[in-house]
Write a protein that holds these residues in place. Structure first.
Motif, PDB file in Angstrom:
ATOM      1  N   GLY A 276       1.015  -1.038  -0.077  1.00 44.09           N
ATOM      2  CA  GLY A 276       0.281   0.504  -0.268  1.00 44.09           C
ATOM      3  C   GLY A 276       1.159   1.462   0.228  1.00 44.09           C
ATOM      4  N   GLN A 277       0.277   2.202   0.186  1.00 45.73           N
ATOM      5  CA  GLN A 277       0.705   3.686   0.377  1.00 45.73           C
ATOM      6  C   GLN A 277       2.034   4.154   1.062  1.00 45.73           C
TER       7      GLN A 277
ATOM      8  N   ASN B 278      -1.090  -3.735   8.703  1.00 47.62           N
ATOM      9  CA  ASN B 278      -2.841  -3.487   8.162  1.00 47.62           C
ATOM     10  C   ASN B 278      -2.640  -1.763   7.018  1.00 47.62           C
ATOM     11  N   ASN B 279      -3.235  -2.008   6.501  1.00 45.95           N
ATOM     12  CA  ASN B 279      -2.796  -1.570   4.980  1.00 45.95           C
ATOM     13  C   ASN B 279      -4.471   0.421   5.541  1.00 45.95           C
ATOM     14  N   THR B 280      -4.316   0.778   5.852  1.00 43.91           N
ATOM     15  CA  THR B 280      -5.238   2.006   6.004  1.00 43.91           C
ATOM     16  C   THR B 280      -5.908   1.990   5.032  1.00 43.91           C
TER      17      THR B 280
ATOM     18  N   LYS C 145      -5.117  -6.996   5.696  1.00 39.87           N
ATOM     19  CA  LYS C 145      -4.090  -6.928   7.311  1.00 39.87           C
ATOM     20  C   LYS C 145      -3.508  -8.101   6.116  1.00 39.87           C
ATOM     21  N   PHE C 146      -2.589  -7.941   7.326  1.00 41.38           N
ATOM     22  CA  PHE C 146      -1.636  -9.325   7.011  1.00 41.38           C
ATOM     23  C   PHE C 146      -2.233 -10.109   8.402  1.00 41.38           C
TER      24      PHE C 146
ATOM     25  N   SER D 293       0.136   1.200  12.709  1.00 39.79           N
ATOM     26  CA  SER D 293      -0.411   2.500  12.999  1.00 39.79           C
ATOM     27  C   SER D 293      -2.046   2.238  13.128  1.00 39.79           C
ATOM     28  N   SER D 294      -2.391   1.769  12.284  1.00 39.15           N
ATOM     29  CA  SER D 294      -3.841   1.319  11.840  1.00 39.15           C
ATOM     30  C   SER D 294      -4.526   0.317  12.365  1.00 39.15           C
ATOM     31  N   CYS D 295      -3.467  -0.526  13.562  1.00 40.44           N
ATOM     32  CA  CYS D 295      -4.161  -2.061  13.814  1.00 40.44           C
ATOM     33  C   CYS D 295      -3.683  -1.631  15.495  1.00 40.44           C
ATOM     34  N   PHE D 296      -3.146  -0.694  16.169  1.00 37.48           N
ATOM     35  CA  PHE D 296      -2.287  -1.231  17.198  1.00 37.48           C
ATOM     36  C   PHE D 296      -3.112  -1.295  17.997  1.00 37.48           C
ATOM     37  N   LEU D 297      -2.869  -2.486  19.072  1.00 37.29           N
ATOM     38  CA  LEU D 297      -3.647  -3.073  19.901  1.00 37.29           C
ATOM     39  C   LEU D 297      -5.398  -3.079  19.864  1.00 37.29           C
ATOM     40  N   SER D 298      -6.068  -3.566  18.780  1.00 36.87           N
ATOM     41  CA  SER D 298      -7.223  -4.638  17.995  1.00 36.87           C
ATOM     42  C   SER D 298      -6.923  -5.457  18.267  1.00 36.87           C
TER      43      SER D 298
END
Ligand SMILES: *Cc1c(COP(=O)(O)O)cnc(C)c1O
Length: 360
Positions: A99-100, A149-151, A156-157, A173-178
């Motif tokens: 992703g970007q 995780n590709n925001t 997501k891997f 960044s976008s899956c931290f602590l999810s």
């Protein structure tokens, strides 16, 4: 007071309880007579705030003692440079471009050494995660890099790549602590907090202590050396003090919610409501290969740019905000981070059903 459902990809929704607590403590933090924004980062009071935040994060993720936790600045984007500057001892690193954000990190690393793109999903606009079970890992690679995780694209891997013994560096960044994660599988896990944890301005870096050395690329600025920040326990200079305080409150909130296992259940339940609807809808369509779908960022389209624009406009009027997709992909994207309540996702699906009926 009226709050909307905020589906922003970042900065993003935070738990209302956390915002309320911060509001209650704004003028007078626990009898100090001042706000956390106004206090010295060298004070005893602040020291307790940052130490407690670190301890709570360590307990949430079961971070072992041989890993350092650092609260830094510069966003996730600064890590794109800090990682190669500090870790590219052989000047070689392998990047998986999904992703970007991974692409930006890959391009940045090229400034410092030989960055190899060993896999990519760009051929299908990053709508899937490539098979990473047997990649051509460079024998002298200092690390293998992923964006977990590709925001923007909503992938997501689900399994981490086989790095063949090399250190794994992951932007979370976008899956931290999810959901729970096994830190011991990572050399570095890092993320900007403004997606799932707190206000913009803080980036958390969890790094194997053995990787933190004085042996960095020549010319690496003092402020960009992990060793400096690790030795000073994130207080080398003034840290993003207020942001860290809010992160600490979010850690407590996650603990109260039952920890990361409970968070995962909560997130799976929310994502299922939305994905199930996308799978049965005759108007809306998810854009990601089902097995690689993110629990956090859900992109979807109607197939018509005009209808997409109408949807974004009407959903906003209905109190469902920030559903416009990233400028590079168009369509819509619902970011449903930890703090998005199930009621928010249900309201979104109800609105989508109504929109579908009206626009058949
Ligand atoms: C938002 C985001 C970034 C960029 O974060 P900044 O803090 O703005 O630098 C990097 N990686 C991922 C996965 C993101 O979601």
């Amino acid at each position: 007071m009226s709050r909307i459902y905020n589906f922003s990809a970042g900065p993003a929704v935070l738990p209302e309880e956390v915002l309320q607590e911060a509001a209650d403590e704004m003028m007078d933090y626990r009898g100090c007579g001042m706000s956390v924004m106004e206090m010295s980062h060298r004070s005893k009071t602040y020291d307790e705030i940052i130490k407690t935040a670190e301890a709570d994060l360590r307990s949430l993720l079961s971070i072992p003692d041989d890993y350092e936790v650092m609260f830094l600045q510069g966003g996730a984007s600064q890590q794109f440079a800090m990682i190669p500057m500090n870790l590219m001892k052989n000047k070689v690193a392998d990047y998986i471009v999904t992703g970007q954000w991974a692409k930006k990190a890959y391009q940045e690393a090229q400034l410092y050494g030989k960055a190899n793109k060993i896999a990519s999903s760009e051929d299908k606009t990053f709508s899937y995660i490539p098979d990473c079970s047997d990649l051509p890992i460079s024998p002298d690679a200092d690390y293998v890099y992923i964006c977990e995780n590709n925001t923007i694209y909503g992938t997501k891997f689900k399994t981490l790549p086989n790095t063949k013994g090399k250190e794994l560096v992951a932007d979370v960044s976008s899956c931290f602590l999810s959901e729970p994660a096994d830190i011991t599988r990572y050399g570095v896990m890092y993320g900007g907090v403004q997606k799932n944890i707190g206000p913009a301005g803080v980036v958390i870096v969890i790094m194997k202590k053995s990787l933190i050395t004085e042996d960095v690329l020549p010319g690496t600025p003092t402020m960009l050396r992990y060793k400096i920040h690790a030795d000073a326990q994130s207080l080398y200079n003034t840290p993003p003090a207020y942001g860290i305080y809010i992160c600490g409150k979010v850690f407590k909130w996650i603990q109260k919610m039952g920890g990361l296992e409970a968070m995962k259940k909560h997130n799976e339940e929310k994502a299922k409501i939305l994905y199930d609807f996308l799978d049965e809808s005759s108007l809306f369509k998810g854009t990601v290969v089902p097995k690689d779908r993110s629990l956090m960022n859900v992109p979807f389209v109607t197939g018509s740019e005009e209808l997409d624009a109408k949807f974004v406009k009407e959903s906003k009027a209905a109190g469902l905000e920030n559903l416009k997709g990233h400028r590079s992909v168009g369509g819509m994207r619902a970011s449903i981070y930890n703090a998005m309540p199930i009621a928010g996702v249900k309201a979104l699906v109800e609105f989508m059903k109504k929109f579908e009926m009206e626009n058949k």
